[in-house]
Design a protein around this motif. Structure first.
Motif, PDB file in Angstrom:
ATOM      1  N   LYS A 295       7.137   6.956  11.202  1.00 15.03           N
ATOM      2  CA  LYS A 295       7.098   5.549  11.617  1.00 15.03           C
ATOM      3  C   LYS A 295       7.580   4.655  10.485  1.00 15.03           C
ATOM      4  O   LYS A 295       7.491   5.029   9.308  1.00 15.03           O
ATOM      5  N   LYS A 296       8.059   3.458  10.866  1.00 14.12           N
ATOM      6  CA  LYS A 296       8.631   2.571   9.836  1.00 14.12           C
ATOM      7  C   LYS A 296       7.568   1.823   9.039  1.00 14.12           C
ATOM      8  O   LYS A 296       7.736   1.569   7.861  1.00 14.12           O
ATOM      9  N   VAL A 297       6.500   1.439   9.711  1.00  8.14           N
ATOM     10  CA  VAL A 297       5.436   0.713   9.002  1.00  8.14           C
ATOM     11  C   VAL A 297       4.158   1.552   9.081  1.00  8.14           C
ATOM     12  O   VAL A 297       3.616   1.777  10.164  1.00  8.14           O
ATOM     13  N   GLY A 298       3.689   2.016   7.945  1.00  9.86           N
ATOM     14  CA  GLY A 298       2.478   2.856   7.902  1.00  9.86           C
ATOM     15  C   GLY A 298       1.254   2.056   8.336  1.00  9.86           C
ATOM     16  O   GLY A 298       1.290   0.818   8.353  1.00  9.86           O
ATOM     17  N   SER A 299       0.170   2.767   8.667  1.00 12.23           N
ATOM     18  CA  SER A 299      -0.990   2.034   9.200  1.00 12.23           C
ATOM     19  C   SER A 299      -1.619   1.108   8.164  1.00 12.23           C
ATOM     20  O   SER A 299      -2.012  -0.004   8.500  1.00 12.23           O
ATOM     21  N   THR A 300      -1.681   1.542   6.908  1.00 15.24           N
ATOM     22  CA  THR A 300      -2.297   0.687   5.882  1.00 15.24           C
ATOM     23  C   THR A 300      -1.574  -0.663   5.804  1.00 15.24           C
ATOM     24  O   THR A 300      -2.192  -1.729   5.836  1.00 15.24           O
ATOM     25  N   GLU A 301      -0.244  -0.588   5.760  1.00 17.50           N
ATOM     26  CA  GLU A 301       0.551  -1.829   5.667  1.00 17.50           C
ATOM     27  C   GLU A 301       0.453  -2.636   6.967  1.00 17.50           C
ATOM     28  O   GLU A 301       0.320  -3.869   6.943  1.00 17.50           O
ATOM     29  N   GLY A 302       0.475  -1.919   8.093  1.00 14.96           N
ATOM     30  CA  GLY A 302       0.375  -2.593   9.396  1.00 14.96           C
ATOM     31  C   GLY A 302      -0.916  -3.373   9.538  1.00 14.96           C
ATOM     32  O   GLY A 302      -0.936  -4.513  10.009  1.00 14.96           O
ATOM     33  N   MET A 303      -2.007  -2.766   9.077  1.00 16.02           N
ATOM     34  CA  MET A 303      -3.314  -3.430   9.163  1.00 16.02           C
ATOM     35  C   MET A 303      -3.362  -4.685   8.304  1.00 16.02           C
ATOM     36  O   MET A 303      -3.890  -5.718   8.712  1.00 16.02           O
ATOM     37  N   GLU A 304      -2.840  -4.570   7.121  1.00 25.19           N
ATOM     38  CA  GLU A 304      -2.890  -5.709   6.200  1.00 25.19           C
ATOM     39  C   GLU A 304      -2.038  -6.871   6.707  1.00 25.19           C
ATOM     40  O   GLU A 304      -2.437  -8.022   6.633  1.00 25.19           O
ATOM     41  N   ARG A 305      -0.857  -6.512   7.251  1.00 28.83           N
ATOM     42  CA  ARG A 305      -0.004  -7.575   7.789  1.00 28.83           C
ATOM     43  C   ARG A 305      -0.683  -8.230   9.003  1.00 28.83           C
ATOM     44  O   ARG A 305      -0.614  -9.442   9.184  1.00 28.83           O
ATOM     45  N   SER A 306      -1.351  -7.416   9.812  1.00 27.62           N
ATOM     46  CA  SER A 306      -2.070  -7.973  10.976  1.00 27.62           C
ATOM     47  C   SER A 306      -3.164  -8.937  10.494  1.00 27.62           C
ATOM     48  O   SER A 306      -3.321 -10.039  11.022  1.00 27.62           O
ATOM     49  N   ARG A 307      -3.914  -8.500   9.499  1.00 24.51           N
ATOM     50  CA  ARG A 307      -5.026  -9.332   8.988  1.00 24.51           C
ATOM     51  C   ARG A 307      -4.510 -10.664   8.440  1.00 24.51           C
ATOM     52  O   ARG A 307      -5.081 -11.716   8.698  1.00 24.51           O
ATOM     53  N   LYS A 308      -3.391 -10.576   7.726  1.00 22.44           N
ATOM     54  CA  LYS A 308      -2.906 -11.786   7.058  1.00 22.44           C
ATOM     55  C   LYS A 308      -2.144 -12.719   7.982  1.00 22.44           C
ATOM     56  O   LYS A 308      -2.120 -13.917   7.740  1.00 22.44           O
ATOM     57  N   THR A 309      -1.488 -12.177   9.019  1.00 18.48           N
ATOM     58  CA  THR A 309      -0.570 -13.038   9.766  1.00 18.48           C
ATOM     59  C   THR A 309      -0.798 -13.121  11.276  1.00 18.48           C
ATOM     60  O   THR A 309      -0.271 -14.025  11.915  1.00 18.48           O
TER      61      THR A 309
END
Ligand code: DP6
Length: 333
Positions: free
Chosen positions: A194-208
């Motif tokens: 996948k292009k965006v790993g779950s750790t990064e996906g979660m953080e981006r969701s939380r922030k934006t």
């Protein structure tokens, strides 16, 4: 301690029925929401850890090859935490060689950090001679990857949300492997990572994502419904809430900036296939992780039918029929 000591362990991947998405503490890797999973039988990681006094640093091999920089760093970090917690120095005496193999059927792109860190935590504890409880190992695994905390146990497993400073947060088993004969039919819909790993996906969701706060507020209710339905073996109720949990976290990802859209056209096609089966009276329900594959939960006696329908779906590359899996285990001999 002898100068060389090794231990081998296996752990199985798990699928979250109630999803973990988002962290309440990045440093301790604490989940912001509770989750519930089912351990899966045929997706196994086997890890050999050898503590070797002649090593000058930890060495990591994944599927027979020297691990990449990032993967290696996460493994070394886990080993360092073990040595730290056990009061062992990060020194020549306690360095380890880690050899990890994923025994996953075909190159499905399903390899997950969960089985990997669960197997590593168990094998490392034995190689370092630590008599730690499974609970403690689950907390150590959580620190590296929260879904890994659940893979120490077979059957159905819960991981609560973490409160500030909750260093010891661990998963706990809520129903054994034989509690319920349900199946997870996986439809693989794309190749490659996948292009965006779950750790990064979660953080981006939380922030934006404007939906993130609503998710954190609602997820505990969905988890409670899923837990009750699991205990009562009520697939329709569990399935409905499980789908909502999946769609909700994907909605957070999609409404992030920049957007994270894990789905591919065959993802939608597979979801429609499941809808049609439900229209015909089959109790089959979708869940997805941070990727494009569709995973269908159904009764054991519907699994062949569900698998046939998914196999015929446009763009589906392969399918797998998985049962409930066992605890992580030390492999002797
Ligand atoms: C969508 O456990 O991989 O699969 O803790 O950052 O390593 P980290 O995340 P990870 O996330 C799994 C997310 C999920 C849902 C789930 O398994 O609960």
């Amino acid at each position: 301690m002898t100068s060389v000591q090794s231990a081998r362990a296996t752990a199985h991947a798990n699928i979250a029925l109630a999803k973990y998405w988002g962290k309440s503490d990045l440093k301790l890797n604490l989940p912001a929401v509770p989750s519930i999973s089912m351990t899966l039988d045929r997706l196994v990681t086997e890890t050999l850890v050898t503590r070797d006094a002649s090593l000058r640093a930890d060495r990591v091999f994944l599927d027979g090859k020297k691990a990449g920089k990032n993967e290696s760093a996460r493994v070394v970090q886990m080993l360092s935490r073990f040595r730290d917690a056990a009061g062992l120095s990060d020194s020549g005496e306690h360095f380890c060689r880690v050899e990890s193999e994923n025994h996953f059927p075909t190159a499905a792109g399903l390899a997950s950090s969960a089985s990997g860190f669960a197997a590593l935590s168990l094998a490392a504890s034995k190689a370092l001679d630590l008599k730690w409880s499974t609970k403690r190992l689950s907390a150590m695994a959580r620190w590296s990857s929260a879904s890994a905390a659940r893979s120490l146990y077979g059957g159905f497993v819960e991981l609560k949300a973490g409160k500030a400073g909750d260093e010891k947060l661990a998963a706990n088993p809520i129903a054994g492997k034989d509690h319920w004969d349900v199946r997870l039919v996986v439809a693989v819909t794309a190749k490659g990572p996948k292009k965006v790993g779950s750790t990064e996906g979660m953080e981006r969701s939380r922030k934006t994502s404007p939906m993130y706060d609503a998710w954190v507020e609602q997820a505990p209710k969905l988890t409670r419904t899923i837990k009750r339905a699991l205990k009562a073996r009520d697939l329709d109720t569990l399935g409905q809430a499980m789908q909502q949990s999946t769609m909700f976290f994907h909605a957070c990802a999609m409404s992030s900036a920049p957007q994270i859209l894990y789905w591919q056209p065959p993802t939608i096609a597979a979801l429609r296939t499941l809808e049609r089966l439900r229209d015909r009276g089959v109790s089959v329900w979708a869940t997805m992780d941070a990727g494009p594959h569709v995973k269908a939960l159904c009764h054991a006696n519907d699994a062949a039918k569900v698998q046939r329908a998914l196999k015929k779906t446009d763009g589906v590359l392969s399918t797998m029929n998985l049962s409930v899996g066992p605890d992580a285990q030390v492999v002797t001999a």
